[in-house]
Design an enzyme around this catalytic site. Structure first.
Site, PDB file in Angstrom:
ATOM      1  N   SER A  42       0.846  -1.192   0.000  1.00  0.00           N
ATOM      2  CA  SER A  42       0.000   0.000   0.000  1.00  0.00           C
ATOM      3  C   SER A  42       0.878   1.237   0.000  1.00  0.00           C
ATOM      4  CB  SER A  42      -0.890   0.023   1.250  1.00  0.00           C
ATOM      5  OG  SER A  42      -1.375   1.343   1.448  1.00  0.00           O
TER       6      SER A  42
ATOM      7  N   HIS B 185      -1.682  -1.703  -3.957  1.00  0.00           N
ATOM      8  CA  HIS B 185      -2.892  -1.356  -3.209  1.00  0.00           C
ATOM      9  C   HIS B 185      -2.999   0.169  -3.093  1.00  0.00           C
ATOM     10  CE1 HIS B 185      -6.013  -2.235  -0.125  1.00  0.00           C
ATOM     11  NE2 HIS B 185      -5.522  -1.197   0.532  1.00  0.00           N
TER      12      HIS B 185
ATOM     13  N   ASP C  43      -5.283   3.359  -1.672  1.00  0.00           N
ATOM     14  CA  ASP C  43      -6.305   3.711  -0.675  1.00  0.00           C
ATOM     15  C   ASP C  43      -6.964   5.034  -1.025  1.00  0.00           C
ATOM     16  OD1 ASP C  43      -6.092   1.565   1.392  1.00  0.00           O
ATOM     17  OD2 ASP C  43      -3.999   2.210   1.382  1.00  0.00           O
TER      18      ASP C  43
ATOM     19  N   MET D 259      -9.612   7.756  -0.159  1.00  0.00           N
ATOM     20  CA  MET D 259     -10.349   8.223   1.024  1.00  0.00           C
ATOM     21  C   MET D 259     -10.923   9.605   0.742  1.00  0.00           C
ATOM     22  SD  MET D 259      -7.737   7.206   4.076  1.00  0.00           S
ATOM     23  CE  MET D 259      -6.719   5.720   3.997  1.00  0.00           C
TER      24      MET D 259
ATOM     25  N   HIS E 143      -8.918   0.333  -2.874  1.00  0.00           N
ATOM     26  CA  HIS E 143      -9.672   0.196  -1.626  1.00  0.00           C
ATOM     27  C   HIS E 143     -10.397   1.519  -1.400  1.00  0.00           C
ATOM     28  CE1 HIS E 143      -9.292  -0.437   3.052  1.00  0.00           C
ATOM     29  NE2 HIS E 143     -10.546  -0.432   2.640  1.00  0.00           N
TER      30      HIS E 143
ATOM     31  N   MET F 251     -12.449   3.924   0.532  1.00  0.00           N
ATOM     32  CA  MET F 251     -12.950   4.353   1.851  1.00  0.00           C
ATOM     33  C   MET F 251     -13.659   5.680   1.656  1.00  0.00           C
ATOM     34  SD  MET F 251      -9.586   3.094   3.870  1.00  0.00           S
ATOM     35  CE  MET F 251      -8.700   3.017   2.322  1.00  0.00           C
TER      36      MET F 251
ATOM     37  N   MET G  42     -11.026  -5.715   7.647  1.00  0.00           N
ATOM     38  CA  MET G  42      -9.955  -4.789   8.056  1.00  0.00           C
ATOM     39  C   MET G  42      -9.443  -5.134   9.453  1.00  0.00           C
ATOM     40  SD  MET G  42      -9.318  -2.407   5.749  1.00  0.00           S
ATOM     41  CE  MET G  42      -8.491  -1.166   6.745  1.00  0.00           C
TER      42      MET G  42
ATOM     43  N   GLY H   9      -2.462   4.712   7.862  1.00  0.00           N
ATOM     44  CA  GLY H   9      -1.443   3.672   7.951  1.00  0.00           C
ATOM     45  C   GLY H   9      -0.776   3.734   9.312  1.00  0.00           C
ATOM     46  N   GLY H  10       0.024   2.730   9.598  1.00  0.00           N
ATOM     47  CA  GLY H  10       0.841   2.747  10.802  1.00  0.00           C
ATOM     48  C   GLY H  10       0.127   2.421  12.097  1.00  0.00           C
TER      49      GLY H  10
ATOM     50  N   ASP I  52      -5.633  -6.154   5.737  1.00  0.00           N
ATOM     51  CA  ASP I  52      -5.125  -4.789   5.550  1.00  0.00           C
ATOM     52  C   ASP I  52      -5.160  -4.078   6.888  1.00  0.00           C
ATOM     53  OD1 ASP I  52      -4.475  -2.258   4.633  1.00  0.00           O
ATOM     54  OD2 ASP I  52      -6.348  -1.963   3.513  1.00  0.00           O
TER      55      ASP I  52
HETATM   56  C1  DX5 Z   1      -5.698   2.011   6.083  1.00  0.00           C
HETATM   57  C2  DX5 Z   1      -5.431   1.498   4.704  1.00  0.00           C
HETATM   58  C3  DX5 Z   1      -4.262   0.622   4.589  1.00  0.00           C
HETATM   59  C4  DX5 Z   1      -2.946   1.215   5.048  1.00  0.00           C
HETATM   60  C5  DX5 Z   1      -2.236   0.099   5.728  1.00  0.00           C
HETATM   61  O1  DX5 Z   1      -6.998   2.448   6.185  1.00  0.00           O
HETATM   62  O2  DX5 Z   1      -6.534   0.774   4.211  1.00  0.00           O
HETATM   63  O3  DX5 Z   1      -4.131   0.084   3.272  1.00  0.00           O
HETATM   64  O4  DX5 Z   1      -2.110   1.713   4.039  1.00  0.00           O
HETATM   65  O5  DX5 Z   1      -1.091   0.606   6.305  1.00  0.00           O
HETATM   66  P1  DX5 Z   1      -0.311  -0.223   7.402  1.00  0.00           P
HETATM   67  O6  DX5 Z   1       0.236  -1.440   6.727  1.00  0.00           O
HETATM   68  O7  DX5 Z   1       0.742   0.723   7.848  1.00  0.00           O
HETATM   69  O8  DX5 Z   1      -1.267  -0.567   8.502  1.00  0.00           O
HETATM   70 ZN    ZN Z   2      -6.252  -0.269   2.277  1.00  0.00          ZN
END
Ligand code: DX5
Ligand code: ZN
Length: 221
Positions: A8, A32, A34, A36, A65, A67, A136, A143-144, A174
């Site tokens: 991602s 991947h 994201d 949002m 993905h 969101m 999820m 992330g993180g 994810d």
């Molecule tokens: C979060 C995203 C993820 C994100 C995962 O809402 O859907 O794809 O990038 O990041 P890590 O691997 O750092 O949790």
């Molecule tokens: Zn994602």
């Protein structure tokens, strides 16, 4: 079962998006992305124009993905942009049957994602119409975050349901997936692994991606 690595780019250097993708390309199966909208989740990233901009720079399948509050509205633009798969949150869909059909009709692989607190039952009626299910393992948006162990039984239940359905539905994880949590996801039955900061937060993202590839290939035997 084929195991796929889907880095991602959420926490990659987005000013160098194509270069960042190139770093992980050899080890990755999918990329991947994201999307949002600042409504479905508090974060706001990018939309179909960025997917389209990236498209010429990689041959990899672009795993989107969504969101966003109204994922169906983005489908035509995502198809035009060259998205391979579109995973929509079941919580955002008034009519999942219509949305999944619309995605497939536009030539994209439809998927359904669930927040950690959403019961698996929400997607079970749609297993005949999806190519991917994503329970999820963090609250979507950033992330993180730390991996939520409490989701593992849901992943295992999803694997059982997919087996019973007798269709080749991918089971993606994810959120907080790293070298320590990935084997637990594998044991629970996941087969597509989204990895964000454990790759792009590493000093050497290319090496980190290769290490995940090796981990998946090793576990496969
Ligand atoms: C979060 C995203 C993820 C994100 C995962 O809402 O859907 O794809 O990038 O990041 P890590 O691997 O750092 O949790
Ligand atoms: Zn994602």
């Amino acid at each position: 079962m084929t195991r796929r690595l889907a880095p991602s780019v959420l926490n990659a250097d987005l000013a160098q998006l194509a270069d960042q993708v190139r770093l992980v390309e050899e080890a990755a199966d999918w990329i991947h992305l994201d999307l949002m909208d600042g409504h479905f989740v508090p974060n706001l990233t990018f939309g179909p124009p960025v997917v389209a901009a990236l498209r010429p720079y990689t041959d990899h399948y672009l795993d989107c993905h969504l969101m966003v509050t109204d994922p169906e509205a983005l489908l035509p633009a995502l198809a035009e942009a060259g998205a391979g798969g579109v995973t929509m949150h079941v919580e955002a869909l008034d009519d999942p049957v219509r949305a999944l059909r619309a995605a497939a009709g536009l030539g994209m692989a439809p998927g359904l994602a669930l927040r950690p607190g959403t019961p698996l039952q929400a997607v079970l009626p749609h297993l005949d119409a999806v190519d991917l299910v994503l329970p999820m393992t963090v609250e979507p948006g950033f992330g993180g975050q730390a991996f939520d162990d409490g989701v593992l039984p849901k992943i295992a239940a999803a694997r059982d349901a997919i087996r019973r359905a007798g269709r080749p539905v991918a089971l993606q994880v994810d959120g907080g997936v790293n070298a320590a949590t990935l084997p637990r996801c594998l044991d629970a039955g996941a087969d597509v692994f989204v990895v964000g900061t454990a790759i792009f937060g590493a000093d050497d993202p290319a090496a980190a991606a290769k290490a995940f590839r090796a981990l998946l290939d090793r576990e496969e035997g």
